[in-house]
Design a protein around this motif. Structure first.
Motif, mmCIF file in Angstrom:
data_model
loop_
_atom_site.group_PDB
_atom_site.id
_atom_site.type_symbol
_atom_site.label_atom_id
_atom_site.label_comp_id
_atom_site.label_asym_id
_atom_site.label_seq_id
_atom_site.Cartn_x
_atom_site.Cartn_y
_atom_site.Cartn_z
ATOM 1 N N GLY A 61 0.781 -1.221 0.000
ATOM 2 C CA GLY A 61 0.000 0.000 0.000
ATOM 3 C C GLY A 61 0.814 1.273 0.000
ATOM 4 O O GLY A 61 0.333 2.308 -0.452
ATOM 5 N N ALA A 62 2.051 1.225 0.489
ATOM 6 C CA ALA A 62 2.884 2.429 0.497
ATOM 7 C C ALA A 62 3.185 2.908 -0.917
ATOM 8 O O ALA A 62 3.338 4.102 -1.157
ATOM 9 C CB ALA A 62 4.193 2.162 1.238
ATOM 10 N N LYS A 63 3.275 1.978 -1.871
ATOM 11 C CA LYS A 63 3.579 2.318 -3.267
ATOM 12 C C LYS A 63 2.342 2.258 -4.155
ATOM 13 O O LYS A 63 2.298 2.904 -5.209
ATOM 14 C CB LYS A 63 4.638 1.352 -3.811
ATOM 15 N N ALA A 64 1.360 1.491 -3.753
ATOM 16 C CA ALA A 64 0.127 1.332 -4.529
ATOM 17 C C ALA A 64 -1.056 1.563 -3.604
ATOM 18 O O ALA A 64 -1.640 0.614 -3.075
ATOM 19 C CB ALA A 64 0.065 -0.060 -5.153
ATOM 20 N N PRO A 65 -1.432 2.826 -3.357
ATOM 21 C CA PRO A 65 -2.466 3.123 -2.362
ATOM 22 C C PRO A 65 -3.806 2.473 -2.649
ATOM 23 O O PRO A 65 -4.583 2.210 -1.720
ATOM 24 C CB PRO A 65 -2.567 4.646 -2.391
ATOM 25 N N GLY A 66 -4.094 2.168 -3.910
ATOM 26 C CA GLY A 66 -5.360 1.514 -4.243
ATOM 27 C C GLY A 66 -5.542 0.174 -3.550
ATOM 28 O O GLY A 66 -6.676 -0.277 -3.323
ATOM 29 N N LEU A 67 -4.429 -0.470 -3.190
ATOM 30 C CA LEU A 67 -4.515 -1.760 -2.495
ATOM 31 C C LEU A 67 -5.149 -1.615 -1.122
ATOM 32 O O LEU A 67 -5.685 -2.598 -0.581
ATOM 33 C CB LEU A 67 -3.121 -2.367 -2.344
ATOM 34 N N MET A 68 -5.099 -0.436 -0.539
ATOM 35 C CA MET A 68 -5.642 -0.241 0.803
ATOM 36 C C MET A 68 -7.163 -0.420 0.849
ATOM 37 O O MET A 68 -7.734 -0.620 1.918
ATOM 38 C CB MET A 68 -5.250 1.138 1.325
ATOM 39 N N ALA A 69 -7.823 -0.354 -0.299
ATOM 40 C CA ALA A 69 -9.274 -0.499 -0.336
ATOM 41 C C ALA A 69 -9.721 -1.949 -0.514
ATOM 42 O O ALA A 69 -10.921 -2.220 -0.565
ATOM 43 C CB ALA A 69 -9.852 0.358 -1.469
ATOM 44 N N VAL A 70 -8.783 -2.876 -0.606
ATOM 45 C CA VAL A 70 -9.132 -4.281 -0.808
ATOM 46 C C VAL A 70 -9.553 -4.910 0.520
ATOM 47 O O VAL A 70 -8.916 -4.698 1.556
ATOM 48 C CB VAL A 70 -7.946 -5.061 -1.400
ATOM 49 N N THR A 71 -10.626 -5.676 0.491
ATOM 50 C CA THR A 71 -11.023 -6.486 1.640
ATOM 51 C C THR A 71 -10.888 -7.954 1.260
ATOM 52 O O THR A 71 -10.823 -8.303 0.073
ATOM 53 C CB THR A 71 -12.466 -6.195 2.078
ATOM 54 N N ALA A 72 -10.839 -8.822 2.272
ATOM 55 C CA ALA A 72 -10.566 -10.237 2.019
ATOM 56 C C ALA A 72 -11.515 -11.128 2.807
ATOM 57 O O ALA A 72 -12.041 -10.750 3.855
ATOM 58 C CB ALA A 72 -9.121 -10.567 2.387
ATOM 59 N N LYS A 73 -11.694 -12.334 2.298
ATOM 60 C CA LYS A 73 -12.437 -13.380 2.994
ATOM 61 C C LYS A 73 -11.778 -14.709 2.678
ATOM 62 O O LYS A 73 -11.615 -15.067 1.502
ATOM 63 C CB LYS A 73 -13.906 -13.404 2.538
ATOM 64 N N SER A 74 -11.366 -15.425 3.708
ATOM 65 C CA SER A 74 -10.648 -16.687 3.509
ATOM 66 C C SER A 74 -11.569 -17.884 3.655
ATOM 67 O O SER A 74 -12.508 -17.884 4.453
ATOM 68 C CB SER A 74 -9.521 -16.820 4.545
ATOM 69 N N ASN A 75 -11.274 -18.929 2.886
ATOM 70 C CA ASN A 75 -11.892 -20.246 3.062
ATOM 71 C C ASN A 75 -10.752 -21.206 3.368
ATOM 72 O O ASN A 75 -10.082 -21.693 2.456
ATOM 73 C CB ASN A 75 -12.656 -20.671 1.813
ATOM 74 N N GLU A 76 -10.507 -21.438 4.637
ATOM 75 C CA GLU A 76 -9.354 -22.235 5.028
ATOM 76 C C GLU A 76 -9.481 -23.685 4.572
ATOM 77 O O GLU A 76 -8.478 -24.334 4.261
ATOM 78 C CB GLU A 76 -9.151 -22.162 6.539
ATOM 79 N N ASP A 77 -10.694 -24.212 4.533
ATOM 80 C CA ASP A 77 -10.887 -25.603 4.107
ATOM 81 C C ASP A 77 -10.499 -25.794 2.645
ATOM 82 O O ASP A 77 -9.898 -26.807 2.274
ATOM 83 C CB ASP A 77 -12.344 -26.030 4.320
ATOM 84 N N GLU A 78 -10.837 -24.821 1.803
ATOM 85 C CA GLU A 78 -10.538 -24.927 0.380
ATOM 86 C C GLU A 78 -9.221 -24.273 -0.004
ATOM 87 O O GLU A 78 -8.754 -24.418 -1.138
ATOM 88 C CB GLU A 78 -11.685 -24.315 -0.432
ATOM 89 N N GLY A 79 -8.616 -23.531 0.919
ATOM 90 C CA GLY A 79 -7.353 -22.860 0.625
ATOM 91 C C GLY A 79 -7.493 -21.675 -0.299
ATOM 92 O O GLY A 79 -6.533 -21.296 -0.982
ATOM 93 N N THR A 80 -8.676 -21.056 -0.317
ATOM 94 C CA THR A 80 -8.920 -19.938 -1.227
ATOM 95 C C THR A 80 -9.098 -18.629 -0.469
ATOM 96 O O THR A 80 -9.408 -18.613 0.727
ATOM 97 C CB THR A 80 -10.168 -20.176 -2.091
ATOM 98 N N VAL A 81 -8.908 -17.548 -1.193
ATOM 99 C CA VAL A 81 -9.126 -16.199 -0.665
ATOM 100 C C VAL A 81 -9.993 -15.441 -1.661
ATOM 101 O O VAL A 81 -9.760 -15.511 -2.874
ATOM 102 C CB VAL A 81 -7.797 -15.457 -0.454
ATOM 103 N N THR A 82 -10.989 -14.737 -1.170
ATOM 104 C CA THR A 82 -11.800 -13.849 -1.995
ATOM 105 C C THR A 82 -11.396 -12.415 -1.701
ATOM 106 O O THR A 82 -11.435 -11.976 -0.548
ATOM 107 C CB THR A 82 -13.298 -14.033 -1.703
ATOM 108 N N LEU A 83 -10.973 -11.696 -2.732
ATOM 109 C CA LEU A 83 -10.600 -10.294 -2.613
ATOM 110 C C LEU A 83 -11.668 -9.430 -3.276
ATOM 111 O O LEU A 83 -12.167 -9.781 -4.345
ATOM 112 C CB LEU A 83 -9.245 -10.027 -3.272
ATOM 113 N N THR A 84 -11.982 -8.306 -2.655
ATOM 114 C CA THR A 84 -12.995 -7.394 -3.192
ATOM 115 C C THR A 84 -12.449 -5.973 -3.174
ATOM 116 O O THR A 84 -11.850 -5.544 -2.181
ATOM 117 C CB THR A 84 -14.283 -7.459 -2.356
ATOM 118 N N HIS A 85 -12.643 -5.271 -4.290
ATOM 119 C CA HIS A 85 -12.232 -3.869 -4.393
ATOM 120 C C HIS A 85 -13.444 -3.059 -4.852
ATOM 121 O O HIS A 85 -14.221 -3.520 -5.700
ATOM 122 C CB HIS A 85 -11.091 -3.715 -5.413
#
Length: 247
Positions: A61-85
């Motif tokens: 985020g220090a170099k790409a401030p747009g990343l600061m607006a990303v939220t995440a949701k993990s599915n530990e059983d499936e090993g996946t991550v959902t990112l939302t911007h």
């Protein structure tokens, strides 16, 4: 007023999304589970996934401030991550195996004049924290409120990307904790050092636009620190609402 855990946060992919949790098991000598589990190396990074390396090797985020607006949701059983911007929608993927889709999704968020994201790395049993030791970051809500008052604008705690948010403290009380032991729920932590802040905190976590000179405000207080890093010295469960004892 007693000190309590107000919120728990983890960041499955370093600098790419925040995720709240209600409870967590902290393990001696380790980072919070699934916190900075992965990191996104840019095209000039020297990181190879064999060991911890400094944050300059990663998209952040220090170099790409747009990343600061990303939220995440993990599915530990499936090993996946959902990112939302807010402007670029959502993607669900396995960071270990589905790189191409992620790179296509994140490209519009990255500044064109910066090194572009190239690969995703994971070091076994080691979250890619900003510290060279496995750390847990602790933030004082009252310090954020004091800084908000100083800057005459509301600051979201999400700007600071912490793990454990604490209520019931005096503003900046955490600065006196270096070397002290905290009992948080069933876990024990030792506070190691303060967190020196970077440009990432100047970006609005809702929009990803830089809109608050948090660094100038901190420096006017005579320092550039917000929050503290601790290490887990005793394994145990921590939940929102747990009390905190300082010794």
């Amino acid at each position: 007023m007693s000190i309590r855990v107000a919120a728990l946060w983890r960041h499955p992919i370093k600098s790419h999304g925040r995720e709240s949790v209600d409870r967590v098991t902290l393990t001696e000598g380790e980072t919070m589970p699934w916190d900075r589990r992965w990191a996104v190396a840019h095209e000039v990074s020297k990181a190879d996934g064999s060991k911890w390396v400094a944050c300059v090797n990663f998209s952040r985020g220090a170099k790409a401030p747009g990343l600061m607006a990303v939220t995440a949701k993990s599915n530990e059983d499936e090993g996946t991550v959902t990112l939302t911007h807010p402007r670029h929608g959502e993607i669900t993927f396995n960071p270990d195996t589905q790189l191409r889709g992620f790179l296509n999704w994140v490209r519009p968020i990255m500044p064109a004049d910066r090194a572009q994201s190239a690969r995703i790395l994971r070091v076994e049993n080691r979250g890619m924290t900003d510290t060279d030791f496995p750390s847990i970051s602790l933030l004082n809500i009252a310090s954020n409120e004091a800084l908000s008052e100083q800057m005459k604008m509301p600051l979201s705690m999400d700007r600071w990307r912490g793990n454990i948010l604490l209520s019931g403290l005096e503003p900046w009380e955490e600065k006196t904790w270096i070397g002290k032991t905290l009992r948080i729920g069933g876990a024990t932590l030792e506070v190691r050092e303060e967190i020196t802040r970077c440009l990432a905190t100047t970006a609005n976590p809702e929009t990803g636009a830089r809109d608050a000179d948090t660094l100038d405000a901190l420096n006017k207080r005579g320092h550039q620190e917000f929050g503290v890093y601790a290490v887990v010295t005793g394994t145990g469960d921590v939940a929102v609402g747990d009390t905190v004892e300082v010794s």
